[in-house]
Write a protein that holds these residues in place. Structure first.
Motif: not given
Length: 195
Positions: A166-167, A170-171, A173
């Motif tokens: 998930k992290s 996010h980074r 994107r």
């Protein structure tokens, strides 16, 4: 009873297990390697290594993620082996230019002229932004955002925690967004000097 029917039976059982997953394995291998021939070789290597392990394959509950994990680990092993052969950066081992071609392979839906114009402008920018990502980042974003894999499956295949998936997504994107914004922003007009 002859040995031949047993071998044929084993072959058929193996084919029944693997055949439904071959296209997905190839797509995943292509996302990793970026080359058609390398992807085909990667899938062939994995299938050949798995054939003697039919009983293990039959005991796997969710075969698709398990097969993809095996393929991913085999790919990483190949990259590491190539890296030992010379001191070259990872980006040279996995060609990034060819991975951007996946956008060209997508079929276009009916679109209006303004959307076509925007796509023609964004396509090369997105290709360049994707090519600038590390192979691991590109693989992760392609698996999730292009191929539609669930984060849980990606975590299992890459053997990393779900929170890490998930992290990282996010980074990645955020990084792509910044790169595209910088390229799309009009050059700033000269400012007036205030006295």
């Amino acid at each position: 009873m002859s040995i031949l029917p047993f071998k044929t039976s084993k072959k058929r059982r193996f084919e029944a297990l693997i055949q439904p997953h071959l296209n997905g394995l190839y797509r995943f291998a292509y996302r990793l390697s970026g080359q058609q021939q390398d992807a085909e070789d990667l899938v062939q290597d994995v299938v050949c290594k798995l054939y003697p392990k039919l009983e293990e394959l039959e005991s796997v509950e969710q075969l698709r993620p398990w097969l993809n994990r095996v393929l991913y680990r085999h790919f990483i092993d190949q990259v590491r082996r190539k890296g030992r052969q010379g001191d070259r950066p990872l980006s040279e081992l996995v060609e990034s230019d060819s991975q951007a071609d996946w956008l060209d392979s997508l079929e276009a839906e009916e679109a209006g002229p303004s959307l076509l114009l925007e796509q023609s402008r964004l396509g090369p920018l997105l290709d360049a932004a994707m090519a600038s990502l590390d192979p691991d980042q590109r693989t992760l974003i392609l698996l999730h955002d292009v191929d539609g894999w669930r984060q849980e499956d990606i975590a299992e295949i890459l053997d990393i925690p779900l929170g890490t998936v998930k992290s990282r997504l996010h980074r990645i994107r955020a990084s792509l967004r910044k790169k595209l914004q910088r390229q799309l922003e009009p050059e700033s007009a000269p400012r007036r000097v205030e006295e």
